[in-house]
Write a protein that holds these residues in place. Structure first.
Motif, mmCIF file in Angstrom:
data_model
loop_
_atom_site.group_PDB
_atom_site.id
_atom_site.type_symbol
_atom_site.label_atom_id
_atom_site.label_comp_id
_atom_site.label_asym_id
_atom_site.label_seq_id
_atom_site.Cartn_x
_atom_site.Cartn_y
_atom_site.Cartn_z
ATOM 1 N N ALA A 145 0.851 -1.191 0.000
ATOM 2 C CA ALA A 145 0.000 0.000 0.000
ATOM 3 C C ALA A 145 0.885 1.239 0.000
ATOM 4 C CB ALA A 145 -0.880 -0.005 1.229
ATOM 5 N N PRO A 146 0.551 2.219 -0.817
ATOM 6 C CA PRO A 146 1.367 3.427 -0.845
ATOM 7 C C PRO A 146 1.310 4.140 0.494
ATOM 8 C CG PRO A 146 -0.656 3.740 -2.079
ATOM 9 C CD PRO A 146 -0.617 2.303 -1.682
ATOM 10 N N ASP A 147 2.406 4.664 0.897
ATOM 11 C CA ASP A 147 2.443 5.408 2.152
ATOM 12 C C ASP A 147 2.826 6.848 1.832
ATOM 13 O OD1 ASP A 147 2.749 6.473 4.598
ATOM 14 O OD2 ASP A 147 4.139 4.957 5.350
ATOM 15 N N PRO A 148 1.835 7.717 1.735
ATOM 16 C CA PRO A 148 2.114 9.087 1.281
ATOM 17 C C PRO A 148 3.007 9.847 2.238
ATOM 18 C CG PRO A 148 -0.135 8.921 2.092
ATOM 19 C CD PRO A 148 0.428 7.533 2.089
ATOM 20 N N THR A 149 3.126 9.395 3.472
ATOM 21 C CA THR A 149 3.917 10.168 4.426
ATOM 22 C C THR A 149 5.200 9.474 4.791
ATOM 23 O OG1 THR A 149 2.936 9.049 6.182
ATOM 24 C CG2 THR A 149 1.955 11.135 5.552
ATOM 25 N N SER A 154 -4.099 -8.513 3.641
ATOM 26 C CA SER A 154 -3.334 -7.570 4.445
ATOM 27 C C SER A 154 -3.575 -7.808 5.922
ATOM 28 C CB SER A 154 -3.764 -6.150 4.070
ATOM 29 O OG SER A 154 -3.552 -5.281 5.148
ATOM 30 N N LEU A 193 4.126 -1.469 9.913
ATOM 31 C CA LEU A 193 3.855 -2.825 10.389
ATOM 32 C C LEU A 193 2.985 -3.575 9.393
ATOM 33 C CD1 LEU A 193 3.076 -2.127 14.159
ATOM 34 C CD2 LEU A 193 5.261 -2.579 13.068
ATOM 35 N N ARG A 194 2.611 -2.875 8.309
ATOM 36 C CA ARG A 194 1.719 -3.509 7.346
ATOM 37 C C ARG A 194 2.458 -4.609 6.600
ATOM 38 N NH1 ARG A 194 -0.308 -3.658 2.215
ATOM 39 N NH2 ARG A 194 -2.567 -3.610 2.065
ATOM 40 N N GLN A 195 1.788 -5.712 6.435
ATOM 41 C CA GLN A 195 2.367 -6.808 5.681
ATOM 42 C C GLN A 195 1.227 -7.577 5.025
ATOM 43 O OE1 GLN A 195 4.890 -9.635 7.841
ATOM 44 N NE2 GLN A 195 6.356 -9.194 6.257
ATOM 45 N N GLU A 201 -3.802 -5.369 7.908
ATOM 46 C CA GLU A 201 -4.417 -4.149 8.421
ATOM 47 C C GLU A 201 -5.772 -3.835 7.796
ATOM 48 O OE1 GLU A 201 -1.529 -0.972 8.453
ATOM 49 O OE2 GLU A 201 -0.402 -1.919 10.075
ATOM 50 N N GLU A 202 -6.043 -4.367 6.619
ATOM 51 C CA GLU A 202 -7.346 -4.117 6.017
ATOM 52 C C GLU A 202 -7.934 -5.431 5.555
ATOM 53 O OE1 GLU A 202 -4.565 -2.581 4.150
ATOM 54 O OE2 GLU A 202 -5.347 -0.644 3.514
ATOM 55 N N LYS A 213 7.865 10.020 4.089
ATOM 56 C CA LYS A 213 8.933 11.001 4.322
ATOM 57 C C LYS A 213 8.873 11.624 5.711
ATOM 58 C CE LYS A 213 8.991 12.258 -0.475
ATOM 59 N NZ LYS A 213 8.119 13.088 -1.302
ATOM 60 N N ASP A 214 7.655 11.802 6.257
ATOM 61 C CA ASP A 214 7.598 12.503 7.536
ATOM 62 C C ASP A 214 7.273 11.566 8.693
ATOM 63 O OD1 ASP A 214 4.699 13.250 6.126
ATOM 64 O OD2 ASP A 214 4.563 12.582 8.188
ATOM 65 N N ARG A 215 7.370 10.279 8.441
ATOM 66 C CA ARG A 215 6.976 9.331 9.468
ATOM 67 C C ARG A 215 8.176 8.501 9.908
ATOM 68 N NH1 ARG A 215 1.969 7.555 10.597
ATOM 69 N NH2 ARG A 215 1.530 9.738 10.579
ATOM 70 N N ARG A 216 8.344 8.407 11.223
ATOM 71 C CA ARG A 216 9.443 7.587 11.725
ATOM 72 C C ARG A 216 8.999 6.151 11.871
ATOM 73 N NH1 ARG A 216 9.375 11.068 15.964
ATOM 74 N NH2 ARG A 216 10.524 12.987 15.651
#
Lengths: 334, 358
Positions: free
Chosen positions: B147-151, B181, B160-162, B183-184, B153-156
């Motif tokens: 899944a794309p993660d738009p953030t 998934s 955990l998605r797999q 998560e979904e 860049k700003d996320r530490r």
């Protein structure tokens, strides 16, 4: 038996040392190591090498602590020597515990979709569903409430397990739902019980049993709405967290994955039973307009997303566009 | 006729050369050996949920052999013994039979933790177990887009998605991959052309199964099997919420939602595990093993004509027969024309054996 062979037999020493089997003198001979109990058990995979007059068998993978092995050494002269060895047992001390179960609320909707189990250390795979029980108010076990998958849904580190309630029982009008109904009924009390025998990745049991008592409330069949969100903006110049009151509990993983503050570096967290999202910036807030972005994939506890319900009513308008969408909410910091 | 034959042979040869050359020698970085399926010429497809990728291995195992009865008692104990450990420290994830050589391939996790090693073993028709080396076989892989993660860049921290790869099949130059998934709860069936070209070639397809009265949901596919209806490739899929659904392979296009036809509901307290398609006499059948309802046999002729379960029906759909004599079947694959290879649990022991197709 020829005298020479008898002497050779007398002289051969077989040791289990440093994780390998060492035969002295053994050069020129061959070693086979078997750990299985069956008569036709195949030999352990590994490689044999010569060191001086010693022949050494190193297994491909370390032997399991406590396992017993049988060594058959055949000398260059064809004389067979057998020895048994036991790999020292390592006492696995309980060190891992179940740290948190999400959702953290003590009231869950009848159509709760999933649970996240967070452990303090990596866990073992393959027997999760033997250790997770749902108990009703009388302490009796609810039969098969969860979707039991061969592929247990762990994160890469093996520290978080996702457990889905059996969707066939949660979803309306599929056969299991009609036949046996939902796993949980509104107005009743339940306990999620995780027993301590569940081995962690080192094979040790958990430090203790975990119990989460909760009450079940009416099914949630409403889409979460961003219009209910209340933003508490921090003051400029501080690093106080931005607080977003979401009006209802959200799915923990998706809340941390799909809600973002555009163009600001920092750390997000959820509190108040996942009804509030907090964001602490790395640098003090600068005055200006900010944009909160929420992917429509955000879900409440029952799997209802921002853009559609978990079980869609066909007479509702269905968004047929499977593309990922983002919704935005602006606020100002002064 | 001769020209035609020559042409088709040429086409086959160039296809073989094409995918053979796409497989490179070297040590694979397979992290978990999960579901498997055989393609043409001994190509073995392996789903790696940890790496989020599908691997194609050239087994070079192309010497034809006749089907014969096989029985390996305590396969799990024997594999564990080869690894110097006990059976409770390994997991057998899948069994796939090479249709040419009749060797059974077994995907294994060595260890139970997140660092468990990925291994594949080969069991010959004579019952001999050998490791299939993942260090020297030619291979290629394709990453399944997460899944794309738009953030990002700003996320530490790490996501955990797999995605767990729940089933895999090869159909006419395509690898079909079902995933779930952590998560979904949504259906994700990807069609990846083989030879693998690049990571973007996967097509995400959401599938809805309808006909449940007024409600429909995107639901993950647990297991599926390709089969032909009037010359057209279809997929018969068992969903995590029990319905059996069919749809044409041609409908699986990137970004498109597909509405499957629900043709049977198999009832609660049951998990479909594996499905195979076979011919017997003049009929064609699907055999499916289940977690608690034994092994079911369905005639495909009925699937073709079946128009779908409609609202408010009780347990209905295509009739099926339960093979009572087959219990505890955990894994199922075809083994020649008249036999199936099964992994059957007998207490703590897992026995690999052939059974006659019912």
């Amino acid at each position: 038996m020829p005298l020479l062979a008898a002497l050779a037999l007398w002289a051969v020493e077989i040791q289990y040392v440093g994780g390998a089997v060492r035969v002295t003198p053994g050069a020129g001979g061959s070693i086979e190591v078997v750990t299985g109990d069956a008569a036709d058990s195949p030999a352990v995979l590994g490689a044999t090498r010569t060191e001086g007059e010693a022949l050494i068998f190193a297994p491909r993978f370390p032997f399991r602590p406590g396992i017993r092995g049988k060594v058959v050494f055949r000398s260059a002269a064809g004389v067979e020597t057998r020895r048994e060895f036991t790999v020292p047992a390592a006492a696995a001390r309980p060190a891992t515990r179940l740290e948190q179960v999400y959702p953290t609320a003590s009231a869950l909707p009848e159509n709760q979709l999933k649970l996240y189990l967070h452990f303090s250390a990596p866990m073992s795979r393959g027997e999760a569903y033997r250790h997770i029980r749902l108990l009703d108010g009388s302490g009796a076990q609810v039969e098969l409430p969860f979707l039991e998958l061969d592929q247990e849904l762990w994160d890469a580190a093996g520290r978080r397990l996702t457990v889905f309630f059996d969707p066939g029982r949660v979803k309306r009008e599929v056969l299991p739902n009609r036949e046996v109904g939902q796993p949980m009924m509104a107005g009743r009390n339940y306990t999620l019980a995780i027993d301590a025998a569940w081995p962690d990745a080192e094979g040790a049991p958990l430090i203790g049993e975990f119990r989460k008592p909760f009450t079940v409330v009416a099914a949630d069949r409403a889409r979460p709405s961003m219009s209910r969100w209340r933003i508490e903006a921090p003051a400029a110049g501080t690093r106080d967290p931005l607080k977003v009151d979401l009006g209802e509990p959200f799915d923990h993983a998706l809340l941390l994955r799909e809600l973002h503050l555009a163009h600001v570096k920092g750390a997000a967290a959820a509190d108040r039973n996942e009804t509030r999202w907090l964001f602490t910036p790395d640098e003090p807030w600068a005055p200006g307009t900010y944009e909160l972005t929420a992917a429509t994939a955000l879900e409440d506890l029952a799997g209802n997303r921002l853009d559609r319900l978990f079980d869609v009513d066909k007479f509702d308008r269905i968004d047929k566009n499977p593309r990922r969408e983002v919704r935005r909410l602006r606020f100002t910091i002064r | 006729m001769r020209t035609l034959l020559a042409l088709s042979l040429c086409a086959a040869a160039s296809f073989a050369a094409d995918y053979k050359s796409s497989l490179k020698a070297g040590k694979s970085d397979l992290k978990s050996a999960g579901v498997m399926a055989f393609g043409p010429d001994g190509i073995l497809f392996v789903g790696d949920s940890v790496n989020g990728a599908v691997y194609a291995f050239d087994t070079a195992d192309t010497t034809a052999a006749k089907a014969q009865e096989v029985e390996v008692k305590g396969l799990n104990e024997k594999v564990a013994a080869m690894l110097g450990t006990s059976a409770d420290q390994i997991l057998i994830n899948d069994v796939a039979v090479n249709p040419v050589s009749k060797n059974a391939y077994i995907s294994v996790a060595r260890g139970r933790g997140p660092d468990a090693g990925a291994m594949i073993f080969r069991v010959s028709p004579a019952g001999k177990i050998a490791e299939f080396s993942l260090d020297s076989a030619r291979f290629s892989k394709v990453a399944l887009p997460n899944a794309p993660d738009p953030t990002a860049k700003d996320r530490r921290g790490q996501s955990l998605r797999q995605e767990a790869i729940t089933d895999i099949a090869y159909v006419d130059g395509k690898v079909v991959v079902a995933g779930l998934s952590n998560e979904e709860f949504s259906s994700n069936l990807r069609v990846v052309p083989f030879p693998f070209q690049n990571a973007d070639n996967g097509a995400n397809v959401e599938i809805y199964h309808g006909q449940h009265g007024r409600f429909e949901t995107a639901s993950p596919v647990r297991t599926f099997v390709p089969y032909k209806v009037a010359g057209e490739q279809h997929i018969l899929a068992a969903y995590t919420c029990t319905p059996l659904v069919k749809f044409p392979v041609s409908s699986l296009k990137p970004g498109k939602k597909v509405m499957g036809v629900t043709i049977a509901e198999l009832g609660n307290r049951n998990r479909p595990l594996d499905m195979v398609v076979y011919k017997k006499g003049s009929g064609e059948f699907i055999l499916m093993n289940n977690s608690s309802r034994g092994v079911m046999k369905l005639p495909t002729a009925k699937l073709d004509s079946y128009s779908g379960i409609t609202a408010q029906t009780e347990k209905a759909g295509v009739p099926y027969e339960t093979i009572e004599s087959l219990k505890g079947v955990q894994q199922l694959d075809l083994y020649g024309d008249t036999l199936a290879m099964v992994l059957v649990s007998e207490g703590s022991s897992l026995d690999l054996k052939t059974i006659g197709l019912p």
